[in-house]
Design a protein around this motif. Structure first.
Motif, mmCIF file in Angstrom:
data_model
loop_
_atom_site.group_PDB
_atom_site.id
_atom_site.type_symbol
_atom_site.label_atom_id
_atom_site.label_comp_id
_atom_site.label_asym_id
_atom_site.label_seq_id
_atom_site.Cartn_x
_atom_site.Cartn_y
_atom_site.Cartn_z
ATOM 1 N N LYS A 299 146.268 91.095 48.786
ATOM 2 C CA LYS A 299 144.952 90.680 48.320
ATOM 3 C C LYS A 299 144.984 89.202 47.989
ATOM 4 N N GLY B 280 142.437 86.579 45.681
ATOM 5 C CA GLY B 280 141.239 86.437 44.864
ATOM 6 C C GLY B 280 140.664 87.790 44.463
ATOM 7 N N GLU B 281 139.385 87.791 44.190
ATOM 8 C CA GLU B 281 138.718 88.996 43.697
ATOM 9 C C GLU B 281 138.250 89.929 44.804
ATOM 10 N N ASN B 282 137.897 89.371 45.956
ATOM 11 C CA ASN B 282 137.224 90.224 46.946
ATOM 12 C C ASN B 282 137.789 90.116 48.361
ATOM 13 N N LYS C 176 136.313 90.193 53.760
ATOM 14 C CA LYS C 176 135.468 89.901 52.599
ATOM 15 C C LYS C 176 134.344 90.920 52.579
#
Length: 228
Positions: free
Chosen positions: A93, A95-97, A134
């Motif tokens: 992964k 980052g967040e998304n 994403k």
């Protein structure tokens, strides 16, 4: 009376001869049995030789280098070895998304090294399919070559979650892009841990996997040959 006695003895002898007369020999059955036994013995000898060669080869490999257990991760990536297959999968992964999936082939190309006459001195390549996702449906896919001393993006695609390209036009060849854009895309991957260090790790990993798969294949072959 003597004549009847002689005639009776002759009859008894005739009956005795008929009773003890051997049955005709089935030459076809005898020949078939002999051929079957000969084929079985030949087959057993051939299979025994194959098994012996396999055992010797396995022992040779083990004597020259002990089996090494493959690691299950590299930095932020989890590694799925996929035993018995010619590729592996890494997941991570950013980052967040963002989700990153990398599918890596075993060595699929080679070129001779410069300034050497040894046929074994070659550089090996692994091919990587890198999906950066994403959200639900937006995927940027890279086809990436990893050599021991260099890395190369071959193609860049935009894909949907199902892997189908979002549009018919798949873009120009990567080398035809503006140099600054090329550099930016390399930096994009490096930020996500896809760099020289990862390729170096994958080469070492695939060397071990290549040997492990070879030993697994030899053992499966031996098991088949010896199975009754």
């Amino acid at each position: 009376m003597a004549h009847r006695l002689v005639r009776g003895l002759l009859g008894a002898v005739k009956n005795l001869v008929v009773y003890h007369q051997p049955k005709p020999i089935n030459h076809f059955l005898k020949s078939s049995t002999r051929n079957y036994l000969s084929e079985y013995m030949h087959k057993s000898a051939v299979e025994g030789n194959i098994a012996r060669f396999i055992r010797n080869e396995i022992q040779y490999e083990l004597d020259h280098s002990s089996p090494i257990e493959l690691v299950s991760g590299f930095y932020s990536f989890k590694v799925d070895e996929r035993p018995g297959e010619q590729w592996i999968r890494l997941k991570g992964k950013f980052g967040e998304n963002e989700e990153i999936k990398i599918e890596v082939t075993m060595f699929d190309a080679s070129i001779p090294m410069k300034k050497t006459d040894e046929p074994e001195d070659v550089k090996l390549r692994v091919t990587m399919i890198i999906d950066v996702t994403k959200g639900k449906d937006n995927i940027l896919e890279f086809v990436y070559s990893g050599w021991p001393d260099s890395i190369e993006i071959r193609n860049v695609f935009t894909c949907g979650r199902d892997g189908i390209k979002n549009q018919t036009y798949v873009g120009p060849k990567f080398k035809e892009l503006d140099d600054e854009l090329q550099d930016s895309l390399y930096n994009f991957l490096e930020e996500r841990g896809i760099d020289d260090k990862l390729v170096e790790f994958l080469h070492a990993y695939m060397m071990i996997k290549d040997k492990n798969e070879y030993l697994r294949w030899m053992d499966n072959l031996k098991t088949f040959v010896l199975k009754k």
